[in-house]
Design a protein around this motif. Structure first.
Motif, PDB file in Angstrom:
ATOM      1  N   ASP A 167     -44.594  12.656  18.989  1.00 10.29           N
ATOM      2  CA  ASP A 167     -45.519  12.799  20.365  1.00 10.29           C
ATOM      3  C   ASP A 167     -46.610  12.598  20.208  1.00 10.29           C
ATOM      4  O   ASP A 167     -47.724  12.431  18.945  1.00 10.29           O
ATOM      5  N   ARG A 186     -35.265  23.686  23.293  1.00 10.69           N
ATOM      6  CA  ARG A 186     -35.177  23.131  25.346  1.00 10.69           C
ATOM      7  C   ARG A 186     -37.473  23.783  25.545  1.00 10.69           C
ATOM      8  O   ARG A 186     -37.557  23.567  25.751  1.00 10.69           O
ATOM      9  N   ARG A 187     -37.890  24.564  24.619  1.00 13.21           N
ATOM     10  CA  ARG A 187     -38.870  24.331  24.472  1.00 13.21           C
ATOM     11  C   ARG A 187     -39.438  23.661  23.424  1.00 13.21           C
ATOM     12  O   ARG A 187     -41.119  23.007  23.879  1.00 13.21           O
ATOM     13  N   ALA A 188     -39.289  22.483  22.976  1.00  9.74           N
ATOM     14  CA  ALA A 188     -39.454  20.921  22.801  1.00  9.74           C
ATOM     15  C   ALA A 188     -40.624  20.554  23.541  1.00  9.74           C
ATOM     16  O   ALA A 188     -39.188  20.546  24.665  1.00  9.74           O
ATOM     17  N   ARG A 189     -41.257  19.870  23.401  1.00  9.43           N
ATOM     18  CA  ARG A 189     -42.217  18.836  24.154  1.00  9.43           C
ATOM     19  C   ARG A 189     -42.269  17.485  23.773  1.00  9.43           C
ATOM     20  O   ARG A 189     -43.027  17.652  22.194  1.00  9.43           O
ATOM     21  N   LEU A 190     -41.294  16.530  23.974  1.00  9.79           N
ATOM     22  CA  LEU A 190     -42.067  15.310  23.138  1.00  9.79           C
ATOM     23  C   LEU A 190     -42.898  13.823  24.136  1.00  9.79           C
ATOM     24  O   LEU A 190     -41.706  13.745  25.085  1.00  9.79           O
ATOM     25  N   ASP A 191     -44.151  13.920  23.829  1.00  7.74           N
ATOM     26  CA  ASP A 191     -44.622  13.103  25.261  1.00  7.74           C
ATOM     27  C   ASP A 191     -44.720  13.829  26.410  1.00  7.74           C
ATOM     28  O   ASP A 191     -44.576  12.955  26.735  1.00  7.74           O
ATOM     29  N   GLY A 192     -44.889  14.962  26.277  1.00  5.63           N
ATOM     30  CA  GLY A 192     -45.282  15.701  27.590  1.00  5.63           C
ATOM     31  C   GLY A 192     -44.013  15.359  28.298  1.00  5.63           C
ATOM     32  O   GLY A 192     -43.740  16.206  29.536  1.00  5.63           O
ATOM     33  N   GLU A 193     -42.837  14.966  27.803  1.00  2.73           N
ATOM     34  CA  GLU A 193     -41.149  15.199  28.219  1.00  2.73           C
ATOM     35  C   GLU A 193     -40.451  16.102  27.773  1.00  2.73           C
ATOM     36  O   GLU A 193     -40.924  16.433  26.248  1.00  2.73           O
ATOM     37  N   ALA A 194     -39.526  17.153  28.754  1.00  6.77           N
ATOM     38  CA  ALA A 194     -38.417  17.778  27.917  1.00  6.77           C
ATOM     39  C   ALA A 194     -37.458  17.099  27.212  1.00  6.77           C
ATOM     40  O   ALA A 194     -36.761  16.105  28.259  1.00  6.77           O
ATOM     41  N   CYS A 195     -36.844  18.171  26.482  1.00  4.03           N
ATOM     42  CA  CYS A 195     -35.440  17.781  26.509  1.00  4.03           C
ATOM     43  C   CYS A 195     -34.895  17.524  27.343  1.00  4.03           C
ATOM     44  O   CYS A 195     -34.068  18.258  28.253  1.00  4.03           O
TER      45      CYS A 195
END
Length: 149
Positions: A29, A69-78
């Motif tokens: 991220d 589900r709540r995580a955002r990695l580089d603005g993308e959802a899982c």
């Protein structure tokens, strides 16, 4: 008389499994690598306690999926939090830590390389008996090395 009690199999190597779960790499991220423990810590939770609860309770896969589900990695959802949660928990419980190279690549080479050489030799006119002998010897030695505990 004291009741017979057996250790819960979910408690075996629990501390090691907690460390593997907390250290599971999720991605990056903003150029920073993130592990699952970083995600839990970012929500203000106690990492070992949450990991222990995920590993020890029957609702652990659902809790991990909600966390993903709540995580955002580089603005993308899982893309598939439920599937990823099952994969992560299965790997952590089986002692895996993400990508692992094969343990004995020499034994695998002894199985595959003679087969390739025999195939090329057969195309070039090598005796089939010699090809079978070459492949058989490679397989025998390779399997002996792989099966060695």
């Amino acid at each position: 008389m004291d009741p017979i009690s057996q250790a819960d199999p979910r408690d075996r190597n629990l501390d090691a499994r907690i460390r593997r779960l907390a250290g599971w790499p999720l991605g990056s991220d903003g150029g920073r690598d993130l592990a699952l423990g970083d995600l839990i810590e970012g929500e203000g939770e106690d990492v070992p306690m949450i990991c222990r609860r995920i590993l020890r309770t029957d609702g652990g896969p659902a809790e991990l999926a909600n966390l993903l589900r709540r995580a955002r990695l580089d603005g993308e959802a899982c893309p598939d939090p439920d599937g990823l949660a099952v994969v992560i928990l299965s790997a952590v419980r089986n002692g895996k830590t993400g990508y692992e190279a094969p343990e004995n690549t020499g034994a695998i080479a002894l199985i595959l390389v003679p087969s390739v050489i025999a195939g090329i030799g057969l195309a070039g006119g090598l005796s089939p008996y010699l090809a079978v002998l070459l492949v058989g010897a490679g397989w025998f030695v390779g399997w002996k090395l792989l099966r060695r505990d």
